[in-house]
Design a protein around this motif. Structure first.
Motif, PDB file in Angstrom:
ATOM      1  N   VAL A   1       0.854  -1.193   0.000  1.00 30.65           N
ATOM      2  CA  VAL A   1       0.000   0.000   0.000  1.00 30.65           C
ATOM      3  C   VAL A   1       0.887   1.240   0.000  1.00 30.65           C
ATOM      4  O   VAL A   1       1.808   1.350   0.819  1.00 30.65           O
ATOM      5  CB  VAL A   1      -0.933   0.028   1.225  1.00 30.65           C
ATOM      6  N   LYS A   2       0.612   2.167  -0.911  1.00 36.87           N
ATOM      7  CA  LYS A   2       1.416   3.394  -0.989  1.00 36.87           C
ATOM      8  C   LYS A   2       0.548   4.642  -0.820  1.00 36.87           C
ATOM      9  O   LYS A   2      -0.674   4.590  -0.962  1.00 36.87           O
ATOM     10  CB  LYS A   2       2.166   3.467  -2.310  1.00 36.87           C
ATOM     11  N   HIS A   3       1.230   5.748  -0.509  1.00 35.56           N
ATOM     12  CA  HIS A   3       0.592   7.065  -0.371  1.00 35.56           C
ATOM     13  C   HIS A   3      -0.588   7.020   0.602  1.00 35.56           C
ATOM     14  O   HIS A   3      -1.677   7.532   0.313  1.00 35.56           O
ATOM     15  CB  HIS A   3       0.146   7.585  -1.735  1.00 35.56           C
TER      16      HIS A   3
ATOM     17  N   PHE B   1       2.685  -5.051   8.256  1.00 33.26           N
ATOM     18  CA  PHE B   1       3.772  -4.112   8.501  1.00 33.26           C
ATOM     19  C   PHE B   1       3.331  -2.711   8.081  1.00 33.26           C
ATOM     20  O   PHE B   1       2.524  -2.556   7.168  1.00 33.26           O
ATOM     21  CB  PHE B   1       5.029  -4.454   7.694  1.00 33.26           C
ATOM     22  N   THR B   2       3.898  -1.706   8.708  1.00 32.91           N
ATOM     23  CA  THR B   2       3.718  -0.320   8.261  1.00 32.91           C
ATOM     24  C   THR B   2       4.943   0.472   8.678  1.00 32.91           C
ATOM     25  O   THR B   2       5.646   0.085   9.624  1.00 32.91           O
ATOM     26  CB  THR B   2       2.452   0.314   8.864  1.00 32.91           C
ATOM     27  N   ASN B   3       5.228   1.556   7.980  1.00 28.08           N
ATOM     28  CA  ASN B   3       6.256   2.452   8.497  1.00 28.08           C
ATOM     29  C   ASN B   3       5.580   3.671   9.110  1.00 28.08           C
ATOM     30  O   ASN B   3       4.348   3.793   9.092  1.00 28.08           O
ATOM     31  CB  ASN B   3       7.302   2.822   7.433  1.00 28.08           C
ATOM     32  N   SER B   4       6.345   4.557   9.693  1.00 30.05           N
ATOM     33  CA  SER B   4       5.763   5.693  10.397  1.00 30.05           C
ATOM     34  C   SER B   4       6.784   6.810  10.512  1.00 30.05           C
ATOM     35  O   SER B   4       7.935   6.669  10.096  1.00 30.05           O
ATOM     36  CB  SER B   4       5.261   5.266  11.787  1.00 30.05           C
ATOM     37  N   SER B   5       6.365   7.916  11.090  1.00 31.00           N
ATOM     38  CA  SER B   5       7.214   9.106  11.168  1.00 31.00           C
ATOM     39  C   SER B   5       8.365   8.921  12.148  1.00 31.00           C
ATOM     40  O   SER B   5       8.299   8.085  13.052  1.00 31.00           O
ATOM     41  CB  SER B   5       6.369  10.311  11.581  1.00 31.00           C
TER      42      SER B   5
ATOM     43  N   VAL C   1      11.944  -0.862   5.235  1.00 24.13           N
ATOM     44  CA  VAL C   1      12.275  -1.564   3.990  1.00 24.13           C
ATOM     45  C   VAL C   1      11.017  -2.138   3.341  1.00 24.13           C
ATOM     46  O   VAL C   1      10.739  -1.903   2.157  1.00 24.13           O
ATOM     47  CB  VAL C   1      13.293  -2.689   4.253  1.00 24.13           C
ATOM     48  N   PHE C   2      10.254  -2.910   4.114  1.00 26.44           N
ATOM     49  CA  PHE C   2       9.094  -3.605   3.552  1.00 26.44           C
ATOM     50  C   PHE C   2       7.912  -2.676   3.288  1.00 26.44           C
ATOM     51  O   PHE C   2       7.124  -2.915   2.375  1.00 26.44           O
ATOM     52  CB  PHE C   2       8.657  -4.736   4.482  1.00 26.44           C
ATOM     53  N   SER C   3       7.771  -1.624   4.087  1.00 26.31           N
ATOM     54  CA  SER C   3       6.602  -0.748   3.954  1.00 26.31           C
ATOM     55  C   SER C   3       6.879   0.500   3.133  1.00 26.31           C
ATOM     56  O   SER C   3       6.041   0.908   2.327  1.00 26.31           O
ATOM     57  CB  SER C   3       6.106  -0.323   5.346  1.00 26.31           C
ATOM     58  N   GLY C   4       8.046   1.105   3.321  1.00 34.03           N
ATOM     59  CA  GLY C   4       8.350   2.349   2.630  1.00 34.03           C
ATOM     60  C   GLY C   4       9.127   2.173   1.350  1.00 34.03           C
ATOM     61  O   GLY C   4       8.684   2.581   0.274  1.00 34.03           O
ATOM     62  N   VAL C   5      10.295   1.531   1.433  1.00 38.27           N
ATOM     63  CA  VAL C   5      11.132   1.361   0.240  1.00 38.27           C
ATOM     64  C   VAL C   5      10.391   0.562  -0.828  1.00 38.27           C
ATOM     65  O   VAL C   5      10.334   0.962  -1.998  1.00 38.27           O
ATOM     66  CB  VAL C   5      12.460   0.655   0.613  1.00 38.27           C
TER      67      VAL C   5
ATOM     68  N   SER D   1       7.172  -0.067  -1.308  1.00 37.51           N
ATOM     69  CA  SER D   1       5.906   0.464  -1.818  1.00 37.51           C
ATOM     70  C   SER D   1       6.067   1.679  -2.710  1.00 37.51           C
ATOM     71  O   SER D   1       5.200   1.977  -3.540  1.00 37.51           O
ATOM     72  CB  SER D   1       4.982   0.835  -0.644  1.00 37.51           C
ATOM     73  N   GLY D   2       7.161   2.419  -2.530  1.00 38.91           N
ATOM     74  CA  GLY D   2       7.308   3.678  -3.249  1.00 38.91           C
ATOM     75  C   GLY D   2       6.814   4.857  -2.437  1.00 38.91           C
ATOM     76  O   GLY D   2       6.719   5.980  -2.954  1.00 38.91           O
ATOM     77  N   SER D   3       6.497   4.625  -1.168  1.00 44.20           N
ATOM     78  CA  SER D   3       6.061   5.702  -0.273  1.00 44.20           C
ATOM     79  C   SER D   3       7.275   6.341   0.400  1.00 44.20           C
ATOM     80  O   SER D   3       8.419   5.974   0.138  1.00 44.20           O
ATOM     81  CB  SER D   3       5.111   5.136   0.790  1.00 44.20           C
ATOM     82  N   ALA D   4       7.017   7.281   1.295  1.00 44.44           N
ATOM     83  CA  ALA D   4       8.104   7.932   2.017  1.00 44.44           C
ATOM     84  C   ALA D   4       8.843   6.922   2.891  1.00 44.44           C
ATOM     85  O   ALA D   4       8.263   5.946   3.359  1.00 44.44           O
ATOM     86  CB  ALA D   4       7.542   9.065   2.883  1.00 44.44           C
ATOM     87  N   PHE D   5      10.133   7.155   3.100  1.00 37.50           N
ATOM     88  CA  PHE D   5      10.941   6.273   3.937  1.00 37.50           C
ATOM     89  C   PHE D   5      12.155   7.060   4.419  1.00 37.50           C
ATOM     90  O   PHE D   5      12.311   8.252   4.118  1.00 37.50           O
ATOM     91  CB  PHE D   5      11.368   5.013   3.169  1.00 37.50           C
ATOM     92  N   ALA D   6      13.018   6.408   5.195  1.00 39.25           N
ATOM     93  CA  ALA D   6      14.277   7.004   5.666  1.00 39.25           C
ATOM     94  C   ALA D   6      14.062   8.318   6.410  1.00 39.25           C
ATOM     95  O   ALA D   6      14.820   9.273   6.241  1.00 39.25           O
ATOM     96  CB  ALA D   6      15.249   7.196   4.498  1.00 39.25           C
ATOM     97  N   GLY D   7      13.011   8.358   7.220  1.00 42.71           N
ATOM     98  CA  GLY D   7      12.769   9.538   8.041  1.00 42.71           C
ATOM     99  C   GLY D   7      11.889  10.595   7.420  1.00 42.71           C
ATOM    100  O   GLY D   7      11.740  11.685   7.981  1.00 42.71           O
TER     101      GLY D   7
END
Length: 357
Positions: A122-124, A148-152, A247-251, A253-259
């Motif tokens: 899931v992206k954006h 999994f999800t990433n976050s701020s 890695v799995f949620s941000g990188v 998917s194409g969404s924001a990652f790395a902070g």
């Protein structure tokens, strides 16, 4: 927020049905479709019922402020791109994370029913609250799951001192027969950041091993903790888990990652959160009855295992939350006075009937 953050407040119990209807009406009044408002309100109240108050209805004011500042689109409709027969991607179009993740897990389940496994990126997206509700969605279909999800940014990487990784939860589950299902939902930090916001709302202190203030000192003041960093559980292990979520949620998917994911309490710009969802058929290698029987055996072995000194009962992962849900369904969900006032301010803004205590 309470005027005196260290003064505990009076608590009030709210019926879950009344609460969900209240939240749903606020969402609809803020340009969310009735269908999507049903999904979001149900997920938020599910968190309240399970005792995950940090990810429940108290999130409404921050979500509504994001809508008012055009940082979240309440009318967005997720779109689906089928990548392979067992892999798909959902674009949330900056809508509610609950809606996009619900559609994603629904799709993962349908693919797993045919191919044994379904994987959805899931992206954006935006914050989707408590991860366990997605595990529960899969459990209702007799599916195992990974969520999994990433976050701020909230955690430093191990050895660093700046906020870079999120306190991104890892969740998974498996159905059972007569025993409790397996539901794991945990953050890679010692405590979820939402617990610090909860302590601030309720005028409570926090344990000194949860976070550091802006100067790098341990603190029991939630306001100071929010200016600093969360602490990872298990040192480098928790730090590595937070990187894995990115890695799995941000990188991927194409969404924001790395902070670069925006804090859900920051209404200045879209969050651009990424999620990763997997559904797995548990009867791939044996019958569903045999699988559930083995899960029941595992449950009994865990809860009946010999206890260490001072322990009265051993719980299966997710069991405490299920017991809390049973209690709150009967007795209501506890809210502090300031929390009810915060929710009623949102009701007043859109002329929805206030939550009664």
């Amino acid at each position: 927020m309470p005027d005196q953050p260290n003064q505990p407040q009076q608590m009030h119990n709210i019926n879950h049905t009344d609460l969900q209807n209240f939240v749903k009406q606020i969402l609809i009044a803020n340009k969310t479709s009735p269908e999507h408002a049903e999904i979001v309100s149900k997920c938020l109240v599910s968190a309240d019922l399970r005792g995950v108050d940090t990810h429940g209805s108290n999130r409404i004011p921050s979500y509504m402020e994001r809508i008012r500042q055009n940082a979240l689109d309440p009318s967005a409709v997720p779109t689906i791109r089928q990548v392979t027969p067992a892999v798909a991607q959902v674009d949330a179009h900056n809508g509610f994370g609950f809606v996009a993740a619900h559609e994603g897990m629904k799709l993962a389940i349908s693919m797993a029913q045919i191919f044994g496994i379904g994987m959805v990126s899931v992206k954006h997206s935006n914050h989707f609250g408590m991860s366990a509700w997605l595990v529960q969605q899969a459990l209702k279909a007799d599916m195992m799951s990974l969520v999994f999800t990433n976050s701020s940014p909230a955690l430093p990487v191990w050895g660093g001192k700046e906020k870079l990784m999120g306190v991104s939860p890892i969740a998974c589950g498996a159905p059972a027969g007569e025993g409790r299902p397996f539901i794991l939902d945990m953050a890679p930090s010692i405590a979820a950041r939402g617990k610090i916001y909860k302590a601030l709302r309720r005028g409570e202190k926090i344990p000194t091993d949860w976070a550091l203030d802006k100067d790098g000192a341990r603190t029991d003041d939630p306001a100071e903790a929010l200016q600093g960093v969360m602490l990872p559980m298990g040192g480098p292990k928790g730090s590595a888990l937070s990187v894995m979520m990115d890695v799995f949620s941000g990188v991927l998917s194409g969404s924001a990652f790395a902070g670069h994911v925006t804090n859900p309490y920051d209404p200045s710009k879209p969050a651009d959160v990424g999620h990763f969802l997997v559904a797995i058929k548990p009867d791939l290698f044996m019958t569903i009855e045999e699988f559930k029987g083995r899960m029941d055996y595992l449950y009994q072995r865990v809860v009946d295992s010999e206890k260490m000194a001072g322990v009265d009962r051993i719980y299966f992962p997710g069991e405490i939350e299920m017991i809390t849900e049973e209690k709150r369904l009967a007795q209501g969900i506890p809210f502090a006075t300031a929390e009810i006032e915060g929710l009623n301010k949102e009701a007043d803004l859109v002329k929805v009937e206030r939550l009664k205590v």
